[in-house]
Every structure is written in C-alpha cells, then in structure tokens.
Design a protein around this motif. Structure first.
Motif, PDB file in Angstrom:
ATOM      1  N   THR A  71      12.444 -31.069  23.381  1.00  9.44           N
ATOM      2  CA  THR A  71      12.998 -32.428  23.351  1.00  9.44           C
ATOM      3  C   THR A  71      14.049 -32.599  24.440  1.00  9.44           C
ATOM      4  OG1 THR A  71      12.587 -32.571  20.982  1.00  9.44           O
ATOM      5  CG2 THR A  71      14.205 -34.119  21.912  1.00  9.44           C
ATOM      6  N   ARG A  86      12.281 -33.065  27.746  1.00 10.57           N
ATOM      7  CA  ARG A  86      11.730 -34.423  27.927  1.00 10.57           C
ATOM      8  C   ARG A  86      12.840 -35.424  28.257  1.00 10.57           C
ATOM      9  NH1 ARG A  86       8.675 -32.728  23.582  1.00 10.57           N
ATOM     10  NH2 ARG A  86       9.890 -33.923  22.089  1.00 10.57           N
ATOM     11  N   LYS A 117      14.183 -34.850  31.876  1.00 11.15           N
ATOM     12  CA  LYS A 117      13.190 -35.302  32.858  1.00 11.15           C
ATOM     13  C   LYS A 117      13.193 -36.823  32.945  1.00 11.15           C
ATOM     14  CE  LYS A 117      10.422 -33.582  35.100  1.00 11.15           C
ATOM     15  NZ  LYS A 117      10.454 -33.273  36.529  1.00 11.15           N
ATOM     16  N   ALA A 118      13.222 -37.493  31.808  1.00 14.55           N
ATOM     17  CA  ALA A 118      13.225 -38.963  31.789  1.00 14.55           C
ATOM     18  C   ALA A 118      14.485 -39.515  32.451  1.00 14.55           C
ATOM     19  CB  ALA A 118      13.115 -39.472  30.352  1.00 14.55           C
ATOM     20  N   CYS A 171       6.430 -24.340  31.704  1.00 14.65           N
ATOM     21  CA  CYS A 171       5.903 -25.671  32.037  1.00 14.65           C
ATOM     22  C   CYS A 171       5.545 -25.811  33.517  1.00 14.65           C
ATOM     23  CB  CYS A 171       6.935 -26.746  31.698  1.00 14.65           C
ATOM     24  SG  CYS A 171       7.282 -26.893  29.949  1.00 14.65           S
ATOM     25  N   GLU A 178       7.742 -26.118  35.786  1.00 18.70           N
ATOM     26  CA  GLU A 178       8.736 -27.064  36.289  1.00 18.70           C
ATOM     27  C   GLU A 178       9.570 -26.415  37.400  1.00 18.70           C
ATOM     28  OE1 GLU A 178      10.701 -30.007  37.327  1.00 18.70           O
ATOM     29  OE2 GLU A 178       9.468 -30.420  35.557  1.00 18.70           O
TER      30      GLU A 178
END
Length: 154
Positions: free
Chosen positions: A77, A80, A83-84, A115, A117
């Motif tokens: 979470t 996410r 990143k957002a 991931c 990333e």
C-alpha cells in the motif's frame, strides 16, 4: 511487552521475527543531504519515522509516523501511494537508525526489487532522529514539537 510479539514474554521473540529477514541492504543518506532537499522545497521524497513507544522529543518537519511494528504488511500500500504521489526517495529513520530504520529500508528495497522498480529509492537516514536533533540549531529549526530535554538526557 514493548518490542516483542504479542503473547510472548519480553525476553523471547522480537517483533520483527514474525517477518522474513531482508534480502538486501538499503543505501544510506546523510542528514545534510536531507536538509538540503527540505530547504530547496523538493517534495519528491517521503520521510518515515518508525518510532512507536519512543516517539518523543519532536519530529522532523514533514515526516509521517509509521511504527515499524506495523510496517511490513503495509509495504504494498505504501508503494502504491508513493508511486501515485510521484515520490522518488523514501527515507526511513528511527531513534538512531541502527535497527528499525535499516530493517524497514531493506524490506522496502526488497519490495522495489521484486516489482522491478528502479525509479524509487529506499534510504536510511544515518544517525536517525537523535543525530538530527543533536546536530545543531539548523536541524532543530526543521523539527516540529521539539523538546530539548528529550535530547539532552543521558
């Protein structure tokens, strides 16, 4: 019972034993680098204060408090959300950044690697908040709710 798994006595299993040991080691960042980012208004970073029972004496301005004991299940979470928000550096710290800080940064680093990333860095603030709060007036001026007496105790 602070720092141990629920239902255990305080001399047995540490809280982090419920989770896998990190596979990687996160890089570190010096407080002067963080202060420079703060002074220049760069908000592409997130400061995460991992203290729980020892959360006293103030906080580094703009940091969020996410106690280390609740971190591991929240990593997807958190990823996410950062990143957002366009965050590229997540800077983890605890009191001294010798236990919880490096562990949290490594767990997050592991997740980033899993991931694939490469645009986000997971970093440990060297010296933790103790190092920040005792580094002089310039650092203290970037703290909220600063209490000098906490940092001058032996």
């Amino acid at each position: 019972m602070s720092g141990t798994m629920p239902g255990t006595d305080s001399t047995t299993i540490p809280w982090h034993a419920a989770y896998p040991a990190p596979d990687t080691v996160a890089k570190s960042i010096w407080r002067d680098e963080v202060l420079d980012m703060m002074k220049h208004g760069t908000r592409k970073y997130l400061l995460v204060d991992l203290r729980r029972n020892d959360h006293e004496g103030g906080l580094i301005r703009g940091s969020i408090n996410l106690p280390a004991q609740s971190l591991y299940p929240s990593i997807p979470t958190i990823f996410r959300l950062i990143k957002a928000a366009g965050i590229v550096k997540v800077i983890w710290f605890c009191a001294s950044s010798r236990g919880r800080g490096p562990r949290a940064a490594a767990w997050f680093n592991d997740y980033l690697a899993k991931c694939g990333e490469t645009d986000v860095e997971s970093l440990v603030l060297l010296g933790g908040i103790k190092g920040w709060a005792t580094a002089g007036d310039e650092y203290v001026s970037w703290m909220d709710e600063y209490e000098a007496s906490v940092w001058t105790r032996e």
